[in-house]
Motif scaffolding. Structure first.
Motif, PDB file in Angstrom:
ATOM      1  N   THR A  14       6.393   4.765 -11.914  1.00 54.47           N
ATOM      2  CA  THR A  14       5.626   4.584 -12.963  1.00 54.47           C
ATOM      3  C   THR A  14       4.264   5.763 -13.043  1.00 54.47           C
ATOM      4  N   PRO A  15       3.827   6.313 -14.072  1.00 53.92           N
ATOM      5  CA  PRO A  15       2.675   7.156 -13.837  1.00 53.92           C
ATOM      6  C   PRO A  15       1.729   6.873 -13.049  1.00 53.92           C
ATOM      7  N   GLN A  41       0.937  -6.210 -10.027  1.00 54.08           N
ATOM      8  CA  GLN A  41       0.098  -4.690 -10.113  1.00 54.08           C
ATOM      9  C   GLN A  41      -0.058  -4.113  -8.767  1.00 54.08           C
ATOM     10  N   LEU A  42      -0.421  -5.163  -7.799  1.00 57.64           N
ATOM     11  CA  LEU A  42      -0.775  -4.761  -6.343  1.00 57.64           C
ATOM     12  C   LEU A  42       0.688  -4.190  -5.585  1.00 57.64           C
ATOM     13  N   ALA A  43       1.501  -4.917  -5.825  1.00 62.91           N
ATOM     14  CA  ALA A  43       2.933  -4.514  -5.332  1.00 62.91           C
ATOM     15  C   ALA A  43       3.352  -3.081  -5.753  1.00 62.91           C
ATOM     16  N   GLU A  44       3.094  -2.960  -7.233  1.00 64.79           N
ATOM     17  CA  GLU A  44       3.474  -1.452  -7.856  1.00 64.79           C
ATOM     18  C   GLU A  44       2.668  -0.482  -7.371  1.00 64.79           C
ATOM     19  N   GLN A  50       5.313   5.015  -0.633  1.00 64.99           N
ATOM     20  CA  GLN A  50       6.431   5.648  -0.406  1.00 64.99           C
ATOM     21  C   GLN A  50       7.145   6.545  -1.183  1.00 64.99           C
ATOM     22  N   LEU A  51       6.369   7.159  -2.313  1.00 68.67           N
ATOM     23  CA  LEU A  51       6.932   8.115  -3.146  1.00 68.67           C
ATOM     24  C   LEU A  51       6.595   9.639  -2.251  1.00 68.67           C
ATOM     25  N   ARG A  52       7.736  10.570  -2.437  1.00 76.21           N
ATOM     26  CA  ARG A  52       7.607  11.396  -1.792  1.00 76.21           C
ATOM     27  C   ARG A  52       7.610  12.756  -2.926  1.00 76.21           C
TER      28      ARG A  52
END
Length: 64
Positions: A14-15, A41-44, A50-52
Motif C-alpha cells: 500500500t502507499p 491498520q496496525l498489522a498493515e 519488511q519492505l525492501r
C-alpha cells in the motif's frame, strides 16, 4: 514523474506501507507514528518494516 502509488504497485504494497518503509530507510531509529485506529491498520503498518526498497525506488521517492 513517479508517484507513491506506482512504487506501491511495484512492491505489491500500500502507499502507506511504502511511505513508512521509506521513512525507516532514512533512519532505522525513526519511530513513525501513523494514525492507526484499528488492529488491521496496525498489522498493515507493521508490515512496512519488511519492505525492501530498491536504490532506484528510494531515489524516485526522495524526489517527490
Amino acid at each position: 514523474m513517479v508517484d507513491l502509488a506506482e512504487v506501491a504497485a511495484e512492491l505489491g504494497a500500500t502507499p502507506t506501507q511504502v511511505s513508512l518503509a521509506w521513512l525507516l530507510h532514512r533512519s532505522p531509529v525513526m519511530l513513525p507514528i501513523p494514525g492507526t485506529t484499528s488492529l488491521s491498520q496496525l498489522a498493515e503498518n507493521a508490515a512496512a518494516e519488511q519492505l525492501r526498497l530498491s536504490a532506484d525506488q528510494i531515489l524516485r521517492l526522495s524526489a517527490l
